[in-house]
Write an enzyme that holds these catalytic residues in place. Structure first.
Site, mmCIF file in Angstrom:
data_model
loop_
_atom_site.group_PDB
_atom_site.id
_atom_site.type_symbol
_atom_site.label_atom_id
_atom_site.label_comp_id
_atom_site.label_asym_id
_atom_site.label_seq_id
_atom_site.Cartn_x
_atom_site.Cartn_y
_atom_site.Cartn_z
ATOM 1 C CB THR A 1 -0.786 0.105 1.372
ATOM 2 O OG1 THR A 1 -1.849 -0.945 1.010
ATOM 3 C CG2 THR A 1 -1.580 1.244 1.339
ATOM 4 C CG ASP B 1 -6.126 -0.363 6.694
ATOM 5 O OD1 ASP B 1 -5.812 -0.876 5.617
ATOM 6 O OD2 ASP B 1 -5.131 0.196 7.125
ATOM 7 N N GLY C 1 -0.649 -2.395 6.104
ATOM 8 C CA GLY C 1 -0.496 -3.659 6.916
ATOM 9 C C GLY C 1 -1.856 -4.614 6.597
HETATM 10 N N1 ASP Z 1 -3.653 -2.118 4.404
HETATM 11 C C1 ASP Z 1 -4.005 -2.657 3.313
HETATM 12 C C2 ASP Z 1 -5.264 -3.475 3.249
HETATM 13 O O1 ASP Z 1 -5.595 -4.231 4.350
HETATM 14 C C3 ASP Z 1 -3.058 -3.797 2.714
HETATM 15 C C4 ASP Z 1 -1.445 -3.026 2.522
HETATM 16 O O2 ASP Z 1 -1.230 -2.390 3.349
HETATM 17 O O3 ASP Z 1 -0.871 -3.475 1.835
HETATM 18 O O4 ASP Z 1 -6.191 -3.648 2.336
#
Ligand code: ASP
Length: 354
Positions: free
Chosen positions: A219, A250, A271
């Site tokens: 992300t 999130d 995350g």
């Molecule tokens: N936070 C993102 C999600 O859960 C994933 C990521 O941070 O790569 O969709």
């Protein structure tokens, strides 16, 4: 006499009506004219061993380009909101990160992306989730923020809204990258739902089983402070590899993966989204700063290293406050990150230590 009293009462009530509400939107600006920006490209199991020197250089160069794009806007007197969008656009356009081009695949082999942007000045915000044709999802989030009475739009509705406001649409093929495809095939074999930098996934261009198993999240996010003392935050993601049933993370949820409020700070997270949602991490950090008056780095550390960890959550975040203080924390072995602080000092990091 009676007439005079009535006029006096009317004038008084007129002033009472125009009194500034004691809320965030009308808060007196206490700005220092300083500017600063921070970005992340995801946290995860990032070890020196897993990246070739060429890959490391490529990641750092893209982070540098993103920082420079956002910072140039701030230097020219632009808003933190525009700086956040510009920096995120660079990261979305790079196949290295799990956002825009390079987004991970869901269970059906489709790229479905989420994004949010928030203005700390007046708490205006916009978000999209599950979009499949928007080249830069953060631009769609911005369009929602500026033109909709709502905050979060999903799927086809979000796309028609974004298209109406001139946001660029692309054929879903645009988002395809071989690495993400191999990651999906691997995740399907194991029936696992993977974080981009945290699953068994790699950044390599040829993929050994070990590399496909590298744990990473990809992300992207940005927080910034502009010369008018306003802070902003944005986050853009493809979510989790092999996510199912229209799962939303999130990133597009205000207070979970993204938050900005001039009264406290601006935060962007990365995350496993579910853990950031159950702990409302971004809002948790802001609440500590606003109510407990703790320094930004203390608040960030508490939310990530204690609260998130207590629920076995993994990931990290970046944050900035109105003084331009920057904090970055993660529970993983690394997080792609960089910043230009209020003294103009630029730093770009991947691992815990350089
Ligand atoms: N936070 C993102 C999600 O859960 C994933 C990521 O941070 O790569 O969709």
């Amino acid at each position: 006499m009676k007439g005079l009293i009535i006029i006096f009462v009317c004038i008084c009530s007129l002033f009472a009506c125009n009194e500034a509400p004691k809320n965030n939107t009308m808060k007196e600006e206490n700005n220092t004219g300083k500017i600063a920006i921070a970005i992340h490209g995801g946290a995860g199991n990032l070890k020196k061993l897993n990246l070739t020197p060429e890959q490391e250089t490529a990641y750092k160069a893209t982070l540098d380009t993103a920082l420079t794009a956002g910072y140039a806007i701030l230097q020219n007197g632009g808003s933190s909101l525009d700086a956040v969008q510009a920096a995120i656009n660079v990261l979305e356009d790079s196949p290295l990160f799990n956002a825009g081009k390079g987004a991970v695949f869901n269970h059906e082999g489709i790229n479905e992306m989420d994004a949010a942007i928030m203005n700390g000045k007046d708490l205006s915000c916009g978000a999209v989730a599950g979009v499949r044709h928007v080249k830069n999802p953060i631009n769609a989030a911005m369009a929602v923020m500026k033109n909709s009475e709502h905050i979060l739009l999903t799927g086809e509705g979000a796309e028609s809204f974004a298209a109406k406001y001139g946001v660029e649409m692309v054929d879903p093929k645009y988002f395809f990258t071989e690495l993400r495809w191999q990651q999906l095939l691997e995740a399907l074999k194991e029936d696992s739902v993977e974080l981009d930098h945290d699953g068994k996934k790699a950044t390599a261009q040829t993929f050994t089983p070990e590399q496909l198993r590298e744990e990473k999240y990809g992300t992207v996010g940005c927080v910034a402070l502009d010369k008018n003392g306003n802070i902003a935050a944005g986050t853009s993601t493809g979510g989790l590899t092999n996510k199912k049933y229209g799962r939303i993370g999130d990133a597009p949820l205000i207070g979970c993966g993204t938050y900005a409020n001039n009264n406290s700070c601006a935060v962007s997270c990365t995350g496993r989204g579910e853990d950031f949602m159950r702990n409302t991490i971004a809002a948790d950090i802001a609440a500590q700063v606003e109510y407990l008056k703790v320094p930004l780095d203390t608040a960030v550390k508490h939310s990530i290293k204690e609260k998130l960890v207590a629920t076995k959550g993994r990931g990290g975040c970046i944050a900035i406050d109105k003084q331009g203080k920057i904090a970055a924390e993660f529970t993983t072995t690394g997080m792609y990150r960089g910043w230009i602080d209020t003294n103009g000092l630029k730093e770009i990091w991947i691992y815990e230590k350089k």
